[in-house]
Motif scaffolding. Sequence first.
Motif, PDB file in Angstrom:
ATOM      1  N   TRP A 174       7.881   9.188  81.259  1.00 21.43           N
ATOM      2  CA  TRP A 174       8.186   7.842  81.764  1.00 21.43           C
ATOM      3  C   TRP A 174       9.447   7.913  82.628  1.00 21.43           C
ATOM      4  O   TRP A 174       9.486   7.361  83.729  1.00 21.43           O
ATOM      5  CB  TRP A 174       8.392   6.886  80.591  1.00 21.43           C
ATOM      6  N   ILE A 219      13.054   6.929  68.169  1.00 16.15           N
ATOM      7  CA  ILE A 219      12.009   7.931  68.071  1.00 16.15           C
ATOM      8  C   ILE A 219      10.668   7.231  68.219  1.00 16.15           C
ATOM      9  O   ILE A 219      10.475   6.128  67.741  1.00 16.15           O
ATOM     10  CB  ILE A 219      12.066   8.638  66.705  1.00 16.15           C
ATOM     11  N   CYS A 220       9.781   7.908  68.884  1.00 17.12           N
ATOM     12  CA  CYS A 220       8.448   7.371  69.131  1.00 17.12           C
ATOM     13  C   CYS A 220       7.464   8.159  68.282  1.00 17.12           C
ATOM     14  O   CYS A 220       7.780   9.229  67.783  1.00 17.12           O
ATOM     15  CB  CYS A 220       8.148   7.516  70.618  1.00 17.12           C
ATOM     16  N   ALA A 278       5.626  -0.638  76.685  1.00 20.55           N
ATOM     17  CA  ALA A 278       7.042  -0.533  77.042  1.00 20.55           C
ATOM     18  C   ALA A 278       7.868  -1.623  76.372  1.00 20.55           C
ATOM     19  O   ALA A 278       9.084  -1.494  76.249  1.00 20.55           O
ATOM     20  CB  ALA A 278       7.212  -0.598  78.558  1.00 20.55           C
ATOM     21  N   MET A 324      11.386  -1.253  80.175  1.00 20.81           N
ATOM     22  CA  MET A 324      11.357  -0.318  79.042  1.00 20.81           C
ATOM     23  C   MET A 324      12.549  -0.524  78.105  1.00 20.81           C
ATOM     24  O   MET A 324      13.696  -0.532  78.523  1.00 20.81           O
ATOM     25  CB  MET A 324      11.375   1.114  79.600  1.00 20.81           C
ATOM     26  N   GLN A 325      12.247  -0.701  76.837  1.00 18.87           N
ATOM     27  CA  GLN A 325      13.303  -0.860  75.831  1.00 18.87           C
ATOM     28  C   GLN A 325      13.775   0.507  75.360  1.00 18.87           C
ATOM     29  O   GLN A 325      12.977   1.414  75.190  1.00 18.87           O
ATOM     30  CB  GLN A 325      12.780  -1.648  74.623  1.00 18.87           C
ATOM     31  N   ASP A 381       8.040  -0.497  70.305  1.00 20.01           N
ATOM     32  CA  ASP A 381       8.186   0.888  69.898  1.00 20.01           C
ATOM     33  C   ASP A 381       6.861   1.627  69.981  1.00 20.01           C
ATOM     34  O   ASP A 381       6.755   2.688  70.587  1.00 20.01           O
ATOM     35  CB  ASP A 381       8.699   0.908  68.450  1.00 20.01           C
ATOM     36  N   ARG A 404       1.382   8.588  74.755  1.00 14.25           N
ATOM     37  CA  ARG A 404       0.921   9.540  73.759  1.00 14.25           C
ATOM     38  C   ARG A 404       0.195   8.798  72.653  1.00 14.25           C
ATOM     39  O   ARG A 404       0.442   7.618  72.399  1.00 14.25           O
ATOM     40  CB  ARG A 404       2.105  10.291  73.157  1.00 14.25           C
ATOM     41  N   LYS A 425      14.643   3.297  72.809  1.00 19.34           N
ATOM     42  CA  LYS A 425      14.072   3.561  71.487  1.00 19.34           C
ATOM     43  C   LYS A 425      14.720   4.792  70.880  1.00 19.34           C
ATOM     44  O   LYS A 425      15.224   5.656  71.593  1.00 19.34           O
ATOM     45  CB  LYS A 425      12.575   3.821  71.606  1.00 19.34           C
ATOM     46  N   GLN A 483       8.311   9.017  76.477  1.00 24.91           N
ATOM     47  CA  GLN A 483       9.645   8.762  77.051  1.00 24.91           C
ATOM     48  C   GLN A 483      10.002   9.727  78.173  1.00 24.91           C
ATOM     49  O   GLN A 483      10.509   9.321  79.217  1.00 24.91           O
ATOM     50  CB  GLN A 483      10.704   8.870  75.949  1.00 24.91           C
ATOM     51  N   CYS A 541       2.097   5.143  72.073  1.00 27.18           N
ATOM     52  CA  CYS A 541       3.439   4.813  72.552  1.00 27.18           C
ATOM     53  C   CYS A 541       3.675   5.420  73.927  1.00 27.18           C
ATOM     54  O   CYS A 541       2.930   6.295  74.359  1.00 27.18           O
ATOM     55  CB  CYS A 541       4.490   5.317  71.570  1.00 27.18           C
TER      56      CYS A 541
END
Lengths: 113, 113
Positions: free
Chosen positions: B88, A107-108, B36, A102-103, B39, B71, A105, B85, B82
């Motif tokens: 996850w 905001i998603c 993952a 997982m990178q 973005d 989501r 980030k 977070q 995405c």
Amino acid sequence: MAYPKNKTYDFDIEELARFAKAMGHPARISILRYLASMDSCFFGDICRELPIAKATVSQHLTELKNAGLIRGEIEPPKVRYCIDQENWEKAHEAFRQFFANMQPKDICCNPED
Amino acid sequence: MAYPKNKTYDFDIEELARFAKAMGHPARISILRYLASMDSCFFGDICRELPIAKATVSQHLTELKNAGLIRGEIEPPKVRYCIDQENWEKAHEAFRQFFANMQPKDICCNPED
DNA sequence: AATATTATTCGTAATTTTGCGAACAACAAA
DNA sequence: TTTGTTGTTCGCAAAATTACGAATAATATT
């Protein structure tokens, strides 16, 4: 076509999915957690920990064996079960790598949240 | 068969099993790994990565959404997906703790090996 | 308004999963 | 030999999973 539509997946992906699938039931998580907390134990001990019939427990144990996560040894008239150390480590590493991927980030999807 | 009413498991166990179950298919592992690594992206991008029909991809995405791992946001006429977070991280921590629970052992079940 | 693009939902089918009680097998003990 | 203990397997049923093409919905473009 980015992914050839031949209906297969990479080995690593299939292996992780196999481990995850084996863990995809609360009875099997309970069994694994129980076995992981000790050296080994008998079928009857596991059975007593679970709210389901022994026939069903036996089925779940078979699935965990097939996934490679546990092993069973006959000790007449009982059967001793334990974690399969080698594959347990394999699974551990597979999940570890999966989540490590997982990178970070900012905001998603949903800037308004 | 959804565990009969009086037969339940601890919340932590059910939660971990739910995450594991969601990860228990190579298509869903592929989707999660893909998401993952970036973005966010559109449904069509995910679809192009997988060797299965779009209707099936949509089903897998719904399962991952229901498990809380991803989501989706409508951006007409597309849908942007995405990683979720928060969940996850919850899943990551649940698996981490699960595997950390393993006690070191000398030899298991099979001293002759 | 008609058309194209995008993704979900519907309808359906094959297979797998989950569960239980009963039957069974293997062995120990009385 | 009969009985008891332990765990697996069998037979069955209900439900969930996986998959696909077709139909649909929602929006943008012509």
